[in-house]
Design an enzyme around this catalytic site. Structure first.
Site, PDB file in Angstrom:
ATOM      1  N   ARG A 128     -15.000   3.477   1.462  1.00 21.78           N
ATOM      2  CA  ARG A 128     -14.483   3.221   0.231  1.00 21.78           C
ATOM      3  C   ARG A 128     -13.626   4.543  -0.273  1.00 21.78           C
ATOM      4  O   ARG A 128     -13.987   5.482   0.154  1.00 21.78           O
ATOM      5  CB  ARG A 128     -15.575   2.925  -0.795  1.00 21.78           C
ATOM      6  N   THR A 422      -6.729  -8.306  -0.166  1.00 21.23           N
ATOM      7  CA  THR A 422      -7.852  -7.738   0.607  1.00 21.23           C
ATOM      8  C   THR A 422      -7.742  -8.557   1.821  1.00 21.23           C
ATOM      9  O   THR A 422      -7.129  -9.462   1.801  1.00 21.23           O
ATOM     10  CB  THR A 422      -9.111  -7.845  -0.320  1.00 21.23           C
ATOM     11  N   ASP A 462      -9.728   0.228  -9.846  1.00 25.10           N
ATOM     12  CA  ASP A 462     -11.016  -0.627  -9.945  1.00 25.10           C
ATOM     13  C   ASP A 462     -12.084   0.333 -10.835  1.00 25.10           C
ATOM     14  O   ASP A 462     -13.192  -0.368 -11.057  1.00 25.10           O
ATOM     15  CB  ASP A 462     -11.624  -0.524  -8.265  1.00 25.10           C
ATOM     16  N   SER A 486     -16.420  -2.235  -6.207  1.00 21.73           N
ATOM     17  CA  SER A 486     -15.945  -3.111  -5.443  1.00 21.73           C
ATOM     18  C   SER A 486     -16.750  -4.344  -5.545  1.00 21.73           C
ATOM     19  O   SER A 486     -17.778  -4.549  -5.643  1.00 21.73           O
ATOM     20  CB  SER A 486     -15.673  -2.907  -3.843  1.00 21.73           C
ATOM     21  N   SER A 487     -16.148  -5.484  -5.494  1.00 22.58           N
ATOM     22  CA  SER A 487     -16.782  -6.824  -5.041  1.00 22.58           C
ATOM     23  C   SER A 487     -16.694  -7.305  -3.545  1.00 22.58           C
ATOM     24  O   SER A 487     -17.454  -8.378  -3.174  1.00 22.58           O
ATOM     25  CB  SER A 487     -16.070  -7.978  -5.970  1.00 22.58           C
TER      26      SER A 487
END
Length: 607
Positions: A128, A422, A462, A486-487
């Site tokens: 990330r 994404t 985000d 994040s998801s």
């Protein structure tokens, strides 16, 4: 996910995966502030694919082929993922690339064979992005202390975090790679030099993109001299990126993080004319990928492993499954592709409760600890049973966060919209090792800043634009060197007890990723569908707002049944990009069956 049941479905390669939907109601106007998933570009039915030895599923056929070629010459799942990611940088630049970040779950079959069971053979690699060391809580606030308009924060240098995907892949390759690092860049270098065609999806998104051409470098690459986007099939050559990839192939990730490329990124970010950013070459040089403990929980006969924070995906999916386990979803399977209203009701209510906890508690745990300093209180069976007891025959509308430690935590609620551009990759190699990797630059075309042939992420948006609310500081607020929540939800599923791999899956889709992936898990584990049928089901769920149904793919009857239960129904495009590979048994032999999302251009290959 009974192997016999699924295996019988797989015999006809693998039955048509289409779903009857019935007449579609008219689309209501979007609600203010609701972020829709990434733009739709068509729906093409897919039947899935069977392989005996290895398999790769990605969002673009050229990327799938690159991974397939690596696996065919004996490469590992990690080797194939590297080749795939480099090609995606070229052919799906709107969604991911070396200017972004990723999460990767790796299953080491050899470790499982040595006795590691129930997910213990899984490692979670965190690539990330991180905030600059000079970032403050006010990064996305006006001088008056108010949250700035969202796209004012997205477009430009302000939103760019340190890219993490290359460091993460290098870290994984050192441990699990088989082929030389440099060889894995060859497919992308060749495509960059010889040219790759603009896909229909990329062409569609370019037509509706309002910000990209403001960047002169991106405008010269994606548009003709009159400012029109290049059409489908136009061959894009990228010699600048070819040089960058060749440098990284020869010099490792250091060539990206500690040299001219890092300085070019700093200059691009710092010199944006209207929204300069804080990222510096020193931030890039100091970036480190992390190995974390995966979130592994039991669901009936399976162990489901997901990504830990800074992703919220693993915890939220574990919570949803834990709540649904008390409700028995098995009798509520779709019939002829038509969703059962009670199934959608229960799934959506569980989602509300999980998303409420997500907004209160989940962030980068290197900065903000979870309750009890562990994910375990949030996925505790007793706690989830108490949460599930809140689900009645009527929709609760909006759920409140729970108290997993029976203590109220003085933290605010994050309402930041997480945008959905994404990509997902699922791979199983010839040794039975597997990866589930979700990779992103955040919004479509990221920050709309192109440098050295690739796009830079806008991942810092985000973070919550607000730092606190009346309840206290927001866990996902901006802090220096912090990773935004994040998801993304790369997921691996195993047989409980034996530890044998059953499924690798994941999806793009912003904050809706959690619902997309949970849908596939329920459809395979509870309803006995194969992974292609599960992917192709209409998308549905709630992110603790309206109950969202996939526009054009559900019936008016379903909408009416949900409204009768008190649901505020919102019909919308739900452009998931699910990929999946599952183990099936055909004529007594274990084989792999892969599926790709009919809503995108993904494909599956294997031998």
């Amino acid at each position: 996910m009974n192997k016999t049941r699924i295996g019988s479905l797989a015999l006809v390669l693998i039955l048509a995966a289409g779903c009857a939907t019935g007449p579609a109601p008219r689309q209501a106007a979007p609600e203010p502030g609701m972020q829709s998933p990434e733009g739709a570009s068509g729906y093409t039915e897919k039947a899935g694919s069977v392989a005996r030895k290895f398999m790769v599923a990605t969002a673009n056929p050229l990327a799938t082929d690159a991974g397939y070629q690596v696996l065919r010459v004996g490469g590992s799942a990690i080797d194939a993922a590297i080749a795939v990611q480099m090609v995606l940088t070229l052919v799906e630049p709107q969604s991911s690339g070396i200017g972004g970040g990723a999460f990767l779950l790796y299953y080491d079959r050899a470790a499982q064979g040595r006795g590691a069971q129930d997910g213990k053979a899984v490692k979670a690699f965190d690539g990330r992005e991180t905030a600059p060391s000079a970032a403050t809580e006010q990064l996305f606030q006006t001088p008056e202390g108010k949250a700035m308009p969202f796209y004012e924060g997205v477009v430009g240098g302000r939103s760019v975090g340190t890219p993490g995907v290359l460091r993460m892949l290098e870290l994984a390759h050192r441990e699990y790679g088989k082929l030389p690092w440099a060889s894995l860049f060859a497919p992308a270098i060749r495509l960059a030099e010889e040219g790759s065609p603009i896909s229909p999806r990329l062409a569609t998104l370019l037509k509706s993109e309002p910000h990209l051409k403001k960047d002169p470098v991106a405008a010269a690459y994606f548009y003709d001299k009159d400012g029109n986007p290049w059409p489908t099939g136009h061959m894009l050559k990228n010699p600048v990126l070819a040089k960058v990839l060749r440098d990284i192939a020869l010099g490792g990730a250091d060539a990206f993080y500690k040299g001219p490329i890092a300085r070019d990124i700093e200059a691009k970010v710092r010199n944006h004319p209207t929204s300069p950013g804080l990222l510096r070459a020193a931030d890039i040089a100091s970036y480190r990928a992390q190995v974390r403990e995966p979130i592994c929980t039991d669901y009936k006969a399976w162990t489901v492993c997901g990504m830990p924070p800074p992703s919220s995906g693993g915890i939220a999916i574990a919570q949803m499954l834990g709540m649904l386990e008390t409700k028995d979803m098995r009798p509520l399977a779709p019939k002829d592709g038509r969703l059962n209203a009670q199934a959608v009701h229960l799934f959506s209510e569980a989602g509300r409760l999980a998303y409420a906890d997500r907004a209160r508690y989940v962030a980068d745990t290197d900065f903000v600890p979870l309750p009890g300093n562990s994910f375990k209180p949030l996925v505790d069976k007793k706690y989830l049973a108490e949460r599930a007891a809140l689900i009645t025959d009527r929709s609760m509308g909006q759920a409140q966060p729970g108290m997993p430690l029976a203590i109220d935590v003085a933290q605010g609620m994050d309402t930041s919209p997480e945008l959905p551009c994404t990509s997902h990759i699922s791979i199983v190699d010839a040794k039975g090792n597997a990866i589930s990797m979700t990779t992103t630059i955040e919004d479509a075309f990221g920050s709309r800043q192109m440098v050295d042939g690739f796009l830079l992420n806008n991942q810092l948006t985000d973070f919550s634009f607000d730092a606190q609310d009346a309840h206290g500081p927001i866990a996902n607020r901006v802090e220096p060197n912090k990773r935004p929540r994040s998801s993304m939800a790369p997921t691996l599923v195993f047989e409980k007890g034996t530890g044998a791999l059953v499924l690798s899956t994941g999806s793009p889709g912003g904050s809706a990723i959690i619902n997309y992936v949970a849908k596939v898990l329920v459809a395979t584990m509870d309803w006995g569908l194969n992974v292609q049928q599960a992917i192709s089901l209409p998308n549905f769920g709630s992110r603790n707002g309206p109950t969202e149904l996939e526009q054009g793919r559900v019936s008016s009857m379903l909408v009416d049944q949900l409204k009768a239960k008190g649901h505020n129904v919102r019909l919308m495009e739900q452009t998931s990009g699910l990929q999946g590979i599952m183990r099936v048994r055909i004529h007594g032999d274990d084989m792999w069956f892969g599926g790709a999302d009919p809503r995108r251009e993904g494909s599956v290959m294997g031998d």
